[in-house]
Design an enzyme around this catalytic site. Structure first.
Site, PDB file in Angstrom:
ATOM      1  N   ASN A 150      33.466  13.608-124.143  1.00  0.00           N
ATOM      2  CA  ASN A 150      33.776  12.235-124.602  1.00  0.00           C
ATOM      3  C   ASN A 150      32.834  11.727-125.678  1.00  0.00           C
ATOM      4  O   ASN A 150      33.266  11.068-126.620  1.00  0.00           O
ATOM      5  CB  ASN A 150      33.838  11.281-123.403  1.00  0.00           C
ATOM      6  CG  ASN A 150      32.554  11.222-122.623  1.00  0.00           C
ATOM      7  OD1 ASN A 150      31.797  12.190-122.590  1.00  0.00           O
ATOM      8  ND2 ASN A 150      32.293  10.112-121.995  1.00  0.00           N
ATOM      9  N   GLY A 226      29.717  15.126-116.441  1.00  0.00           N
ATOM     10  CA  GLY A 226      31.125  15.525-116.445  1.00  0.00           C
ATOM     11  C   GLY A 226      31.833  14.956-115.239  1.00  0.00           C
ATOM     12  O   GLY A 226      31.408  13.940-114.663  1.00  0.00           O
ATOM     13  N   THR A 230      33.594  18.636-110.581  1.00  0.00           N
ATOM     14  CA  THR A 230      32.742  19.694-111.142  1.00  0.00           C
ATOM     15  C   THR A 230      31.314  19.502-110.653  1.00  0.00           C
ATOM     16  O   THR A 230      30.634  20.473-110.289  1.00  0.00           O
ATOM     17  CB  THR A 230      32.762  19.657-112.686  1.00  0.00           C
ATOM     18  OG1 THR A 230      34.095  19.474-113.136  1.00  0.00           O
ATOM     19  CG2 THR A 230      32.189  20.928-113.276  1.00  0.00           C
ATOM     20  N   GLU A 248      25.380  13.376-113.756  1.00  0.00           N
ATOM     21  CA  GLU A 248      25.968  12.124-114.240  1.00  0.00           C
ATOM     22  C   GLU A 248      27.476  12.295-114.179  1.00  0.00           C
ATOM     23  O   GLU A 248      28.052  13.039-114.979  1.00  0.00           O
ATOM     24  CB  GLU A 248      25.549  11.876-115.701  1.00  0.00           C
ATOM     25  CG  GLU A 248      24.102  11.546-115.883  1.00  0.00           C
ATOM     26  CD  GLU A 248      23.678  10.294-115.151  1.00  0.00           C
ATOM     27  OE1 GLU A 248      24.527   9.398-114.968  1.00  0.00           O
ATOM     28  OE2 GLU A 248      22.520  10.231-114.737  1.00  0.00           O
ATOM     29  N   CYS A 282      32.300   6.907-119.737  1.00  0.00           N
ATOM     30  CA  CYS A 282      32.128   6.726-118.290  1.00  0.00           C
ATOM     31  C   CYS A 282      31.718   5.297-117.957  1.00  0.00           C
ATOM     32  O   CYS A 282      31.796   4.889-116.809  1.00  0.00           O
ATOM     33  CB  CYS A 282      31.140   7.742-117.738  1.00  0.00           C
ATOM     34  SG  CYS A 282      29.595   7.759-118.637  1.00  0.00           S
ATOM     35  N   GLU A 461      18.778   9.449-115.783  1.00  0.00           N
ATOM     36  CA  GLU A 461      18.322   9.942-117.074  1.00  0.00           C
ATOM     37  C   GLU A 461      17.675   8.777-117.811  1.00  0.00           C
ATOM     38  O   GLU A 461      17.712   7.652-117.359  1.00  0.00           O
ATOM     39  CB  GLU A 461      19.517  10.486-117.867  1.00  0.00           C
ATOM     40  CG  GLU A 461      20.169  11.683-117.181  1.00  0.00           C
ATOM     41  CD  GLU A 461      21.317  12.289-117.989  1.00  0.00           C
ATOM     42  OE1 GLU A 461      21.974  11.553-118.742  1.00  0.00           O
ATOM     43  OE2 GLU A 461      21.531  13.499-117.853  1.00  0.00           O
TER      44      GLU A 461
END
Ligand code: TXE
Length: 480
Positions: A150, A226, A230, A248, A282, A461
């Site tokens: 993205n 992602g 996953t 994340e 996101c 992060e």
């Protein structure tokens, strides 16, 4: 047709698999380049190069590493125009969005962590009359950075920059859907004087290249952005190897609009927070909760503005929204619009695929979509759609909206619009999200902790959090 290559040990090289994946231009639906479908042998080569480079890179002074990373930032800046065009073509986003957000942010990521490392300090704990503890922070070694499609270069560099600044060697994999700017980054790093083997960029699918990175015993930490599924798979794979993990993942963010807000500011920002990057951030707010006193006014003003959003090919200077990233993703988003209607929702704006004139007639365009009349706990309001689709839900009280906002499995970001200072703090405290924006959206200070709770991920992060993640603390006690 151009064949992209991996960047291993300071040089571009072909994949040993001999296989390639088609890379689509979302604005036309045509294949325009081929991506290495890398396998375990390619990852092994990268790990070997990183093993050799690690003692060199980690023993450099922070100042030396910082200087190289600053030059990477400058190198991105120098090639700004080329990178902007590449990002927009690969992802389908408007050229002006890539120019305003994506590539400048990649520059900032490198500048920020190149200089942050010069100020990074560790703790010490004095025990009076007994001795002193101090914490050494060492780089981990070889780390894996896996990023999504993205915000391709933006999120790729957001991981790589702190990992490198802290003295690690990196095996990085961009999304196979948007590999191009990561491909260009190899040369930029080389030109900046980064020693061979420090940064290795492997292309390919998640199931092959990505999985190999996660499973490789010499890759000691994984930083991943992602999908939640996953992320769960990666956690399951990496946990028995005791790898450090930063995940994340997705979001289903609420935008909560109280009737005492500054209406014009809110309206302008809510259009952006709903549909920026085709809703594929996101942090986009996809559930709009509007207090009943202004519900009808908001609905009319918002849908009027939404109808005016220009959906067009990325190089159109007037495009506000471009193409979605891929055909499967477009179909997924469309399937949620169908689901919303099956669940009793009414589409009050958009809802349809757009076919532009040739050569963009097969591009993946969708009108920004607004749906109302759904219950807060239906699938449409609980699952991440990750496209230009928002729902409107009225509410009466703080308690009611908090319950609805907190009802999803996700907990990444929330937005609150109100001018009541006490309510601001009450809401911020009770929203179960990693990030809360009040009367704003996507204002980012790179020093702040970034990440979510619940199914939106593990770890944070940004700022010191990132440098702490990419280092291993060691406590040393010295007796008096
Ligand atoms: O994500 P994936 P995709 C969400 C959003 C979107 C969904 C799927 O809901 O619709 O994720 O997007 C690599 N081992 N977000 O398909 O599949 C993959 O190659 C190791 C939210 O892009 O999770 C890519 O590089 N790696 C998000 C990266 O993981 C694997 C932004 C992400 O791919 C792997 C994007 C595996 N087994 C999508 N499988 C956000 N929060 O910003 C895949 N990969």
């Amino acid at each position: 047709m151009e064949k992209l290559q991996n960047f291993i040990n300071g040089a571009y090289c072909r994949t040993k698999s001999g296989k390639y994946i088609d890379n689509y231009d979302p604005s036309t639906g045509a294949v325009y380049s081929l991506i290495p479908d890398s396998n375990a042998e390619d990852v092994e080569d990268a790990v070997k190069a990183a093993e050799v480079a690690f003692p060199i890179w980690s023993s450099m002074s922070n100042e030396e590493r910082s200087a190289i990373l600053v030059r990477v930032a400058e190198g991105i800046e120098k090639r700004m125009e080329e990178l902007v065009k590449a990002e927009s073509k690969d992802n389908g986003k408007p050229l002006k969005l890539a120019a305003a957000v994506d590539i400048p942010r990649a520059v900032s990521n490198f500048h920020f962590f190149a200089t942050a490392i010069l100020h990074f300090a560790s703790e010490s704990h004095h025990m009076e009359g007994v001795g002193i503890n101090y914490t050494l922070r060492k780089p981990i070694g070889i780390v894996g950075c896996i990023s999504p499609w993205n915000l391709p270069l933006y999120l790729f560099t957001w991981k790589i920059a702190p990992a490198l600044a802290a003295g690690n060697c990196v095996i990085a994999k961009p999304s196979e859907i948007t590999p191009y700017t990561a491909f260009l980054l190899g040369q930029i790093a080389k030109d900046a004087g980064m020693p061979d083997g420090v940064l290795n960029i492997i292309h390919g699918s998640g199931a092959s290249a990505g999985d190999t990175i996660v499973k490789h015993p010499k890759i000691k930490a994984i930083s991943f952005t992602g999908g939640t599924k996953t992320g769960a798979y990666i956690a399951q794979t990496a946990a028995p190897m005791f790898k450090k993990l930063s995940l994340e993942l997705g979001g289903k963010n609420p935008t909560i609009i109280f009737d005492d807000c500054n209406f014009d500011d809110m309206l302008k920002t809510t259009l952006r927070s709903s549909f920026s990057n085709q809703g594929q951030i996101c942090l986009c707010g996809s559930r709009l909760f509007v207090q009943r006193g202004i519900y009808e006014r908001f609905k009319t003003a918002f849908t009027e503005k939404v109808e005016k959003i220009k959906v067009s090919y990325p190089t159109d200077p007037e495009a506000i929204m471009g193409a979605l990233v891929s055909e499967p993703h477009l179909n997924k988003v469309l399937s949620y619009i169908d689901l919303a209607q099956e669940e009793g929702g009414k589409v009050i704006a958009g809802g349809k695929r757009v076919h532009l004139d040739a050569p963009h007639d097969n591009g993946y365009y969708l009108r920004p979509t607004v749906i109302e009349g759904l219950s807060f706990d239906c699938r449409t309001n609980q699952e991440e759609i990750f496209g230009p689709v928002v729902t409107l839900t009225p509410f009466d009280t703080e308690e009611e909206v908090l319950q609805m906002a907190n009802s999803t499995d996700y907990g990444l970001a929330a937005v609150v619009w109100t001018n009541d200072v006490k309510r601001t703090h009450r809401m911020a405290e009770q929203l179960e999200f990693g990030i809360v924006w009040v009367n704003s959206w996507l204002v980012r200070d790179l020093r702040t902790p970034f990440g979510g709770v619940k199914s939106s991920g593990v770890g944070r992060e940004g700022g010191w959090e990132a440098l702490r993640f990419f280092t291993e603390p060691k406590n040393v006690f010295v007796s008096y």
